[in-house]
Write a protein that holds these residues in place. Structure first.
Motif, PDB file in Angstrom:
ATOM      1  N   ARG A   2     -80.548 135.855  34.304  1.00 28.50           N
ATOM      2  CA  ARG A   2     -79.181 135.416  34.061  1.00 28.50           C
ATOM      3  C   ARG A   2     -78.377 135.150  35.333  1.00 28.50           C
ATOM      4  O   ARG A   2     -77.346 134.485  35.273  1.00 28.50           O
ATOM      5  N   GLN A  61     -73.241 134.536  27.062  1.00 35.75           N
ATOM      6  CA  GLN A  61     -74.553 134.539  26.421  1.00 35.75           C
ATOM      7  C   GLN A  61     -74.456 134.448  24.914  1.00 35.75           C
ATOM      8  O   GLN A  61     -73.671 135.141  24.289  1.00 35.75           O
ATOM      9  N   PRO A  89     -77.378 130.567  27.606  1.00 36.59           N
ATOM     10  CA  PRO A  89     -75.979 130.553  28.021  1.00 36.59           C
ATOM     11  C   PRO A  89     -75.165 129.714  27.040  1.00 36.59           C
ATOM     12  O   PRO A  89     -75.695 128.786  26.405  1.00 36.59           O
ATOM     13  N   TRP A 122     -79.960 128.939  32.516  1.00 34.61           N
ATOM     14  CA  TRP A 122     -79.059 129.848  33.223  1.00 34.61           C
ATOM     15  C   TRP A 122     -78.691 129.311  34.606  1.00 34.61           C
ATOM     16  O   TRP A 122     -77.587 129.527  35.097  1.00 34.61           O
TER      17      TRP A 122
END
Length: 244
Positions: free
Chosen positions: A57, A109, A115, A149
């Protein structure tokens, strides 16, 4: 009597406030809870699956020309990426992934781990199974998730302007139909083409800071109408019209 009434009224107000606060916390963490949530604070020296999930992430924050490994080891590079992520969103930039950092990731998220500004659907317009590429369907899908991400980080760095994808994962047949290179990263789920705005030069120039080892744009043959961003083991950047 009046004193008891005031105390009772205050208790009701406090209870209502607690309920509202609890609701707000639940709503704010709903995205994260549906996909992955962290049970501990992470800092340099930590290791494990929770570190790897964090690395996925924050992979868009490795710094200029760098790529963050998703190896489950919280080393100096991961700490630096956490700092850049924290700075990007106005958090305390201490390189420690704790409640504030995880709350922000949760807000970014969706329940399928993507995302919020990107979807598996737009990363795979070829078929619904992710099959037929150069790797297994599961690997292609996982590669696409990591790429998204990085795109989220790029989008934020460009002032939260929407990024429009035109091509992501391709099976061998889809790749052949559009005249893609025989070894195209699209067939691995680790490449995406962007069209529209911002300008292609602005996209490829900024992409250098967000973990993309493959960057192709205006000035590279066949790339005057889109920006191509991808992941691979070695760096290949070419967009001569943009100074790259």
């Amino acid at each position: 009597m009046l004193r008891r009434y005031v105390r009772a009224l205050l208790a009701i107000v406090m209870l209502a406030s607690a309920i509202l606060v609890g609701t707000a916390v639940t709503a704010g963490s709903a995205h994260a809870a549906g996909c992955y949530s962290w049970g501990r604070t992470l800092s340099q020296g930590a290791s494990g699956e929770d570190v790897r999930q964090l690395q996925i992430r924050i992979a868009g924050y490795p710094g200029y020309g760098a790529v963050l490994a998703t190896d489950g080891q919280f080393g100096p590079a991961t700490k630096s990426a956490v700092v850049r992520f924290q700075q990007a969103y106005g958090l305390t930039a201490d390189g420690i992934a704790g409640p504030q950092t995880f709350a922000k990731i949760g807000a970014l998220q969706d329940t399928d781990c993507t995302p919020i500004h990107f979807t598996f659907g737009e990363m795979n317009r070829c078929n619904t199974t992710w099959a037929g590429g150069a790797v297994s369907a599961a690997t292609a899908r996982d590669n696409a998730l990591r790429l998204m991400w990085k795109l989220e980080a790029l989008r934020h760095a460009l002032g939260d302007q929407p990024l429009n994808t035109s091509s992501g994962f391709r099976s061998a047949s889809c790749n052949s139909a559009v005249g893609g290179a025989a070894n195209s990263n699209h067939m691995y789920g680790r490449a995406v083409d962007l069209i529209g705005s911002p300008s292609y030069c602005r996209i490829v120039q900024e992409a250098r800071y967000h973990g993309f080892n493959e960057i192709l744009g205006p000035g590279y043959p066949g790339h005057s109408t889109h920006a191509h961003l991808g992941d691979q083991s070695s760096r290949y950047w070419s967009a001569s019209s943009c100074g790259i």
